[in-house]
Design a protein around this motif. Structure first.
Motif, PDB file in Angstrom:
ATOM      1  N   HIS A  86       0.852  -1.183   0.000  1.00 15.79           N
ATOM      2  CA  HIS A  86       0.000   0.000   0.000  1.00 15.79           C
ATOM      3  C   HIS A  86       0.891   1.238   0.000  1.00 15.79           C
ATOM      4  O   HIS A  86       2.108   1.151   0.059  1.00 15.79           O
ATOM      5  N   LEU A  87       0.264   2.390  -0.090  1.00 15.68           N
ATOM      6  CA  LEU A  87       0.995   3.636   0.044  1.00 15.68           C
ATOM      7  C   LEU A  87       0.100   4.681   0.663  1.00 15.68           C
ATOM      8  O   LEU A  87      -1.130   4.573   0.646  1.00 15.68           O
ATOM      9  N   HIS A  88       0.726   5.654   1.282  1.00 19.04           N
ATOM     10  CA  HIS A  88       0.010   6.782   1.876  1.00 19.04           C
ATOM     11  C   HIS A  88       0.301   8.017   1.034  1.00 19.04           C
ATOM     12  O   HIS A  88       1.424   8.230   0.594  1.00 19.04           O
ATOM     13  N   LEU A  89      -0.710   8.830   0.834  1.00 20.97           N
ATOM     14  CA  LEU A  89      -0.556  10.049   0.044  1.00 20.97           C
ATOM     15  C   LEU A  89      -0.964  11.278   0.855  1.00 20.97           C
ATOM     16  O   LEU A  89      -1.865  12.025   0.471  1.00 20.97           O
ATOM     17  N   PRO A  90      -0.311  11.505   2.001  1.00 23.36           N
ATOM     18  CA  PRO A  90      -0.619  12.722   2.758  1.00 23.36           C
ATOM     19  C   PRO A  90      -0.076  13.935   2.030  1.00 23.36           C
ATOM     20  O   PRO A  90       0.807  13.811   1.159  1.00 23.36           O
ATOM     21  N   THR A 178      -4.634   0.515  -1.347  1.00 21.87           N
ATOM     22  CA  THR A 178      -3.967  -0.781  -1.411  1.00 21.87           C
ATOM     23  C   THR A 178      -3.548  -1.011  -2.860  1.00 21.87           C
ATOM     24  O   THR A 178      -4.368  -0.944  -3.770  1.00 21.87           O
ATOM     25  N   VAL A 179      -2.266  -1.292  -3.046  1.00 17.91           N
ATOM     26  CA  VAL A 179      -1.746  -1.447  -4.397  1.00 17.91           C
ATOM     27  C   VAL A 179      -1.759  -2.909  -4.823  1.00 17.91           C
ATOM     28  O   VAL A 179      -2.151  -3.245  -5.935  1.00 17.91           O
ATOM     29  N   VAL A 180      -1.330  -3.792  -3.930  1.00 22.10           N
ATOM     30  CA  VAL A 180      -1.375  -5.228  -4.184  1.00 22.10           C
ATOM     31  C   VAL A 180      -1.890  -5.906  -2.925  1.00 22.10           C
ATOM     32  O   VAL A 180      -1.284  -5.782  -1.863  1.00 22.10           O
ATOM     33  N   GLY A 181      -2.994  -6.614  -3.018  1.00 15.03           N
ATOM     34  CA  GLY A 181      -3.551  -7.319  -1.875  1.00 15.03           C
ATOM     35  C   GLY A 181      -2.741  -8.549  -1.527  1.00 15.03           C
ATOM     36  O   GLY A 181      -2.007  -9.089  -2.376  1.00 15.03           O
ATOM     37  N   PRO A 182      -2.867  -9.042  -0.286  1.00 12.68           N
ATOM     38  CA  PRO A 182      -2.077 -10.209   0.145  1.00 12.68           C
ATOM     39  C   PRO A 182      -2.255 -11.428  -0.743  1.00 12.68           C
ATOM     40  O   PRO A 182      -1.304 -12.174  -0.991  1.00 12.68           O
ATOM     41  N   GLU A 183      -3.470 -11.637  -1.247  1.00 14.33           N
ATOM     42  CA  GLU A 183      -3.723 -12.830  -2.053  1.00 14.33           C
ATOM     43  C   GLU A 183      -3.085 -12.743  -3.437  1.00 14.33           C
ATOM     44  O   GLU A 183      -2.970 -13.754  -4.136  1.00 14.33           O
ATOM     45  N   ASP A 184      -2.643 -11.543  -3.848  1.00 13.02           N
ATOM     46  CA  ASP A 184      -2.058 -11.369  -5.175  1.00 13.02           C
ATOM     47  C   ASP A 184      -0.546 -11.203  -5.158  1.00 13.02           C
ATOM     48  O   ASP A 184       0.072 -11.028  -6.211  1.00 13.02           O
ATOM     49  N   ASP A 354      -8.428   6.062  -3.739  1.00 11.75           N
ATOM     50  CA  ASP A 354      -8.558   4.822  -2.987  1.00 11.75           C
ATOM     51  C   ASP A 354      -9.250   3.752  -3.821  1.00 11.75           C
ATOM     52  O   ASP A 354      -8.933   2.565  -3.730  1.00 11.75           O
ATOM     53  N   GLY A 355     -10.191   4.147  -4.654  1.00 18.02           N
ATOM     54  CA  GLY A 355     -10.926   3.198  -5.462  1.00 18.02           C
ATOM     55  C   GLY A 355     -10.126   2.618  -6.612  1.00 18.02           C
ATOM     56  O   GLY A 355     -10.494   1.576  -7.160  1.00 18.02           O
ATOM     57  N   LEU A 356      -9.017   3.266  -6.974  1.00 19.21           N
ATOM     58  CA  LEU A 356      -8.212   2.754  -8.085  1.00 19.21           C
ATOM     59  C   LEU A 356      -7.454   1.493  -7.706  1.00 19.21           C
ATOM     60  O   LEU A 356      -7.237   0.618  -8.530  1.00 19.21           O
ATOM     61  N   ALA A 357      -7.027   1.414  -6.436  1.00 14.29           N
ATOM     62  CA  ALA A 357      -6.329   0.239  -5.903  1.00 14.29           C
ATOM     63  C   ALA A 357      -5.226  -0.213  -6.857  1.00 14.29           C
ATOM     64  O   ALA A 357      -4.367   0.566  -7.247  1.00 14.29           O
ATOM     65  N   GLY A 358      -5.227  -1.495  -7.261  1.00 11.75           N
ATOM     66  CA  GLY A 358      -4.147  -2.044  -8.063  1.00 11.75           C
ATOM     67  C   GLY A 358      -4.007  -1.449  -9.443  1.00 11.75           C
ATOM     68  O   GLY A 358      -3.023  -1.713 -10.135  1.00 11.75           O
ATOM     69  N   GLN A 359      -4.958  -0.647  -9.873  1.00 10.91           N
ATOM     70  CA  GLN A 359      -4.856  -0.059 -11.202  1.00 10.91           C
ATOM     71  C   GLN A 359      -3.767   0.994 -11.306  1.00 10.91           C
ATOM     72  O   GLN A 359      -3.414   1.415 -12.406  1.00 10.91           O
ATOM     73  N   ILE A 360      -3.230   1.444 -10.165  1.00 11.13           N
ATOM     74  CA  ILE A 360      -2.234   2.505 -10.249  1.00 11.13           C
ATOM     75  C   ILE A 360      -0.831   1.966 -10.481  1.00 11.13           C
ATOM     76  O   ILE A 360       0.131   2.713 -10.511  1.00 11.13           O
ATOM     77  N   ILE A 361      -0.693   0.663 -10.669  1.00 15.28           N
ATOM     78  CA  ILE A 361       0.630   0.089 -10.896  1.00 15.28           C
ATOM     79  C   ILE A 361       0.956   0.100 -12.382  1.00 15.28           C
ATOM     80  O   ILE A 361       0.131  -0.233 -13.221  1.00 15.28           O
ATOM     81  N   THR A 362       2.189   0.462 -12.706  1.00 13.90           N
ATOM     82  CA  THR A 362       2.717   0.260 -14.058  1.00 13.90           C
ATOM     83  C   THR A 362       4.092  -0.361 -13.903  1.00 13.90           C
ATOM     84  O   THR A 362       4.839  -0.026 -12.998  1.00 13.90           O
ATOM     85  N   ARG A 363       4.428  -1.276 -14.784  1.00  7.26           N
ATOM     86  CA  ARG A 363       5.729  -1.935 -14.694  1.00  7.26           C
ATOM     87  C   ARG A 363       6.823  -0.979 -15.126  1.00  7.26           C
ATOM     88  O   ARG A 363       6.740  -0.350 -16.162  1.00  7.26           O
TER      89      ARG A 363
END
Length: 381
Positions: A86-90, A178-184, A354-363
């Motif tokens: 995950h990450l925080h964006l304060p 949350t960027v990557v959940g535990p199950e992934d 917050d709703g984007l979750a794992g969609q914010i990842i790019t390789r």
């Protein structure tokens, strides 16, 4: 999360906070959070109990939060264990962690950090997770009484893991996706992947900072009482500079003011003098008594006495350190005027991110060995 789950997301334009500007309370206010008056709550995870300095947060216009995080359940339960990525964006990307007991393993940007009492980490919206923590096996009541320290101590390392954490504004007001959940998470792949995203408000020069309590830059130096005013103490007073001013983008200074136990040289020391300029900074100042006792005087000479676990937040030079007991350690954070150049996230922005979750990842790239090499995913490049 395999490579097939990496996506090329098209951003909706939420690149910077667009809410109200942050304004600190520069008046001569004093707000005290007494340890005896607070509770510990499992706000985010069942194993982590939070004690939040809410009086100081509210009195300072919700601009800065200091909280203690106490581990209270074993890591092997089904509902506990490692966190997700995950990450925080304060605003300002500011998150400070100061470990005060036990041991932790943190994963920042694919790099492992094995840390214990006195370790300092400052990160600006970096993808991270907590992999491991110690738990003493004591009851909650006894666990919360375990001693804390900023000096590596074999006894304190064996207790449950605790740390002091700070954010600019309240975490409930900014995105924490949350960027990557535990199950992934694929342990042989995911931690080596560098991520980037455009959602930030990091000041120029801010970045990741780690200070080991036994390195030369973490040595304690003599408190400059001749420049800052006398401090009554039965033992010499020393200062450790946490080194966070530049890595935070000149938003916050950090120091530990401390004394040894009587008859014991606990603090690792340098013969050099402490930096007066850095120790005196702060439009608003936050003091947290990690252990021991201290007294602060106001403009009229009235003494405010604090003990272990107490926090005081003061503006406008309303308080000065006047007394410090033996075997005492105090965290001092000076909030700088650059905080007022930041804006808060709007509720709409927060919810959308917050709703984007794992969609914010790019390789971006892969690190061959996650235990060495330069960090590659600072998210701002």
């Amino acid at each position: 999360m395999g490579m097939q789950s990496m996506v090329d997301f098209k951003w909706p334009g939420l690149t910077r906070p667009d809410g109200e500007r942050i304004t600190m309370n520069r008046g001569a206010f004093v707000a005290v959070d007494r340890h005896r008056d607070i509770g510990y709550d499992p706000i985010y995870r069942p194993q982590a109990l939070y004690h939040r300095a809410l009086e100081g947060l509210r009195a300072n216009n919700d601009a800065f939060l200091l909280q203690e995080v106490a581990t209270n359940l074993p890591i092997y339960r089904q509902d506990t264990g490692p966190t997700d990525f995950h990450l925080h964006l304060p605003p300002g990307g500011f998150q400070l962690v100061l470990v005060t007991s036990g041991m932790f393993t943190f994963d920042y940007d694919g790099m492992l950090h094995y840390v214990g009492p006195g370790a300092v980490m400052l990160q600006s919206a970096i993808v991270h997770r907590q992999l491991f923590y110690t738990w003493s096996g004591l009851s909650m009541e006894e666990n919360l009484k375990t001693p804390q320290t900023v000096v590596p101590d074999p006894l304190c390392m064996g207790y449950s893991g605790k740390f002091i954490e700070a954010f600019i504004t309240d975490p409930s007001t900014f995105p924490n996706p949350t960027v990557v959940g535990p199950e992934d998470i694929r342990e042989d792949e995911t931690p080596r992947t560098a991520w980037k995203h455009p959602l930030h408000n990091r000041p120029t020069g801010a970045g990741f900072w780690f200070q080991d309590p036994l390195t030369l830059n973490a040595l304690f130096r003599a408190y400059p009482a001749d420049a800052l005013g006398p401090v009554a103490s039965p033992l010499p007073v020393h200062v450790r500079d946490l080194g966070i001013e530049a890595p935070s983008g000149n938003l916050v200074t950090g120091h530990i003011i401390a004394t040894d136990p009587r008859g014991k040289a606990l603090l690792p020391k340098s013969t050099a003098a402490a930096d007066v300029q850095g120790l005196a900074k702060g439009e608003v100042v936050v003091y947290r008594i990690i252990r021991g006792t201290a007294g602060f005087s106001d403009g009229s000479g009235k003494l405010l006495e604090l003990a272990t676990g107490d926090t005081v937040t003061a503006g406008g030079g309303a308080l000065a350190l006047a007394e410090i007991g033996e075997d005492t350690q105090i965290l001092r954070l000076g909030l700088l005027k650059g905080i007022e150049d930041l804006k808060m996230w709007t509720p709409t922005q927060r919810d959308e991110i917050d709703g984007l979750a794992g969609q914010i990842i790019t390789r971006s790239s892969l690190r061959n060995d996650r235990l060495s090499g330069s960090p590659v995913g600072y998210l701002y490049e």
